[in-house]
Enzyme design. Structure first.
Site, mmCIF file in Angstrom:
data_model
loop_
_atom_site.group_PDB
_atom_site.id
_atom_site.type_symbol
_atom_site.label_atom_id
_atom_site.label_comp_id
_atom_site.label_asym_id
_atom_site.label_seq_id
_atom_site.Cartn_x
_atom_site.Cartn_y
_atom_site.Cartn_z
ATOM 1 N N TYR A 159 5.156 0.072 5.736
ATOM 2 C CA TYR A 159 4.070 -0.408 4.873
ATOM 3 C C TYR A 159 3.330 0.768 4.245
ATOM 4 C CZ TYR A 159 0.066 -3.234 3.384
ATOM 5 O OH TYR A 159 -0.916 -3.851 2.645
ATOM 6 N N LYS A 163 3.030 1.457 0.198
ATOM 7 C CA LYS A 163 1.771 1.456 -0.540
ATOM 8 C C LYS A 163 1.458 2.826 -1.141
ATOM 9 C CE LYS A 163 0.798 -2.889 -0.145
ATOM 10 N NZ LYS A 163 0.757 -3.777 -1.325
#
Length: 255
Positions: A159, A163
């Site tokens: 993640y 991002k």
């Protein structure tokens, strides 16, 4: 310079619009008079948001499918062009969490799925709408990044990497197309009440290592607070804001 600040009449695509931040964003744009393509993997959720918009007198259409697939991306783009005459605003909001896994614990499947949904899908959809924005000489892209795109202590490896990639994609887009009438910005949400749950592996190193930092999250935001920031970045009021990653996190980024 135009004095218009709202989204009235604009054609807006919002991904992940069937729930959470995406739903709040679609409703906010529609309340301002925008015509909204509600894109989501969940057909029931997307249809419910369209019904809510239409019940309030707005205009919306649902497109369902996995945005990691080019065919779905093409269908979303074509729907906006055919139904609403083009794409004025693209909100790349759809995303999934990882398992808070540390690098040594990340499986190929977890890595590939998170990167595909969180980074590749926004790239594919941005690439698809750009010709329409360029032809119009204007357009706005707003991405949903994350506190995990600003630091290494807010999520797992997959993640966090995804991002950080969204942050880079946003800045590259802003630089390369700023003289073409196109702006690109992103919000970096902190903890937000969206109902998303995280499937953590018991005893895994990643969640244990991250636990020491999560006390800095502070008050959870409401989805509507994130939506307000997105609508602002897409508005004429933000006409000279380009390439910005805006934390919407109650000061977490300042800690």
């Amino acid at each position: 310079m135009s004095t218009t600040t709202g989204p009235d009449g604009r054609s807006v695509i919002v991904t992940g619009a069937g729930s959470g931040i995406g739903r709040a964003t679609a409703l906010a744009f529609a309340a301002g008079g925008a015509r909204v393509v509600v894109a989501d993997l969940n057909a029931e959720g997307a249809a419910a948001v369209v019904a809510e918009i239409e019940a309030a007198g707005g205009s919306a259409v649902a497109v369902t499918g996995d945005l990691g697939e080019q065919a779905v991306v093409d269908r979303v783009t074509a729907t906006a062009v055919e139904r609403f005459g083009g794409v004025d605003v693209l909100v790349n909001n759809a995303g999934i969490m990882d398992r808070m896994s540390a690098v040594a614990e990340v499986s190929d499947a977890e890595w590939e799925r998170v990167i595909r949904v969180n980074l590749t899908a926004p790239f594919l959809l941005t690439r698809a709408v750009l010709p329409h924005m360029l032809a119009a000489g204007k357009g706005v892209v707003v991405n949903t990044a994350s506190e995990a795109g600003l630091r290494g202590s807010a999520a797992g490896a997959a993640y966090t990497a995804s991002k950080h990639g969204v942050v880079g994609l946003t800045k590259s887009l802003a630089v390369m197309y700023r003289d073409k009438g196109i702006r690109a910005n992103a919000i970096a949400p902190g903890g937000t009440s969206t109902g998303i749950t995280v499937d953590i592996e018991p005893g895994a190193h990643g969640p244990a290592a991250l636990g020491a930092y999560m006390g800095n999250v502070g008050r959870l935001a409401e989805a509507e607070e994130q939506a307000s920031a997105i609508v602002f970045l897409a508005s004429d009021a933000a006409s000279n804001i380009n390439g910005v990653i805006l934390p919407v996190d109650n000061g977490w980024a300042a800690v």
